[in-house]
Scaffold this motif. Structure first.
Motif, PDB file in Angstrom:
ATOM      1  N   GLU A  10       0.812  -1.334   0.075  1.00  0.00           N
ATOM      2  CA  GLU A  10      -0.296   0.074   0.464  1.00  0.00           C
ATOM      3  C   GLU A  10       0.768   1.742   0.158  1.00  0.00           C
ATOM      4  O   GLU A  10       0.471   2.325  -0.844  1.00  0.00           O
ATOM      5  N   LYS A  11       2.009   0.947   0.500  1.00  0.00           N
ATOM      6  CA  LYS A  11       2.695   2.442   0.656  1.00  0.00           C
ATOM      7  C   LYS A  11       3.587   2.734  -0.378  1.00  0.00           C
ATOM      8  O   LYS A  11       3.813   3.732  -1.040  1.00  0.00           O
ATOM      9  N   ARG A  12       4.035   1.019  -1.770  1.00  0.00           N
ATOM     10  CA  ARG A  12       4.484   1.455  -2.514  1.00  0.00           C
ATOM     11  C   ARG A  12       3.266   2.452  -3.199  1.00  0.00           C
ATOM     12  O   ARG A  12       4.643   3.182  -4.248  1.00  0.00           O
ATOM     13  N   ARG A  13       2.444   2.172  -3.448  1.00  0.00           N
ATOM     14  CA  ARG A  13       1.509   2.124  -4.041  1.00  0.00           C
ATOM     15  C   ARG A  13       0.963   4.089  -3.934  1.00  0.00           C
ATOM     16  O   ARG A  13       1.127   5.389  -5.356  1.00  0.00           O
ATOM     17  N   TYR A  14       1.337   4.111  -2.970  1.00  0.00           N
ATOM     18  CA  TYR A  14       0.990   5.895  -2.505  1.00  0.00           C
ATOM     19  C   TYR A  14       2.158   6.917  -2.710  1.00  0.00           C
ATOM     20  O   TYR A  14       2.625   8.043  -2.854  1.00  0.00           O
ATOM     21  N   TYR A  15       3.368   6.258  -2.488  1.00  0.00           N
ATOM     22  CA  TYR A  15       4.514   6.758  -2.599  1.00  0.00           C
ATOM     23  C   TYR A  15       5.022   6.883  -4.222  1.00  0.00           C
ATOM     24  O   TYR A  15       5.810   7.997  -5.021  1.00  0.00           O
ATOM     25  N   ALA A  16       4.814   5.901  -4.781  1.00  0.00           N
ATOM     26  CA  ALA A  16       5.003   5.860  -6.363  1.00  0.00           C
ATOM     27  C   ALA A  16       6.433   6.185  -6.927  1.00  0.00           C
ATOM     28  O   ALA A  16       6.655   7.041  -7.155  1.00  0.00           O
ATOM     29  N   LEU A  17       7.047   5.720  -6.059  1.00  0.00           N
ATOM     30  CA  LEU A  17       8.501   6.176  -6.705  1.00  0.00           C
ATOM     31  C   LEU A  17       8.857   6.375  -7.685  1.00  0.00           C
ATOM     32  O   LEU A  17       9.576   6.747  -8.441  1.00  0.00           O
ATOM     33  N   GLU A  18       8.642   5.110  -8.541  1.00  0.00           N
ATOM     34  CA  GLU A  18       8.833   4.743  -9.640  1.00  0.00           C
ATOM     35  C   GLU A  18       8.180   5.908 -10.733  1.00  0.00           C
ATOM     36  O   GLU A  18       8.602   6.249 -11.790  1.00  0.00           O
ATOM     37  N   GLU A  19       7.025   6.080  -9.776  1.00  0.00           N
ATOM     38  CA  GLU A  19       6.301   7.229 -11.336  1.00  0.00           C
ATOM     39  C   GLU A  19       7.491   8.881 -11.083  1.00  0.00           C
ATOM     40  O   GLU A  19       7.412   9.740 -11.874  1.00  0.00           O
ATOM     41  N   LEU A  20       7.323   8.762  -9.450  1.00  0.00           N
ATOM     42  CA  LEU A  20       8.323  10.308  -9.448  1.00  0.00           C
ATOM     43  C   LEU A  20       9.754  10.068 -10.321  1.00  0.00           C
ATOM     44  O   LEU A  20       9.823  11.800 -10.770  1.00  0.00           O
ATOM     45  N   TRP A  21      10.232   9.106 -10.310  1.00  0.00           N
ATOM     46  CA  TRP A  21      11.621   8.660 -10.819  1.00  0.00           C
ATOM     47  C   TRP A  21      11.368   8.033 -12.208  1.00  0.00           C
ATOM     48  O   TRP A  21      11.853   7.789 -12.620  1.00  0.00           O
TER      49      TRP A  21
END
Length: 114
Positions: free
Chosen positions: A97-108
């Motif tokens: 759930e946190k991975r989807r929330y923070y979405a580092l792959e999208e941010l980077w």
């Protein structure tokens, strides 16, 4: 002891988390994009115990095999996000759930995936 290049270290971390049944591990190549780190390894965990096992296992294995210790470990399983920082390689272990929330792959998103 064998030394690892940063790319080899990132691949080792990705392979290790896969062995621990981490979800959808990815390596982001941040060279030339960020001064924070050269590579991010990002993966998901389904539970706090799994998140803890991945982080502790990675730390122990790299220390035993390569004499490599992290510069820092931030977060803890209850926070649902742990970062194991090896300088040029940062391993982000998220609860799903946190991975989807923070979405580092999208941010980077401009970083190549390896």
């Amino acid at each position: 002891m064998t030394t690892l290049s940063l790319f080899e270290l990132a691949k080792f971390c990705r392979d290790f988390v896969l062995e621990k049944k981490a979800l959808a591990p990815v390596i982001l190549d941040l060279r030339g994009i960020s001064t924070v780190s050269d590579f991010f390894v990002i993966c998901g965990a389904q539970s706090e115990p799994q998140l803890k096992a991945i982080a502790q296992g990675l730390e122990k294995t790299l220390k035993e095999r390569y004499g490599k210790q992290p510069y820092a470990i931030e977060g803890f399983p209850k926070s649902h996000w742990v970062i194991v920082d090896y300088g040029g390689v940062m391993v982000h272990i998220f609860h799903e759930e946190k991975r989807r929330y923070y979405a580092l792959e999208e941010l980077w998103g401009d970083a190549p995936r390896l």
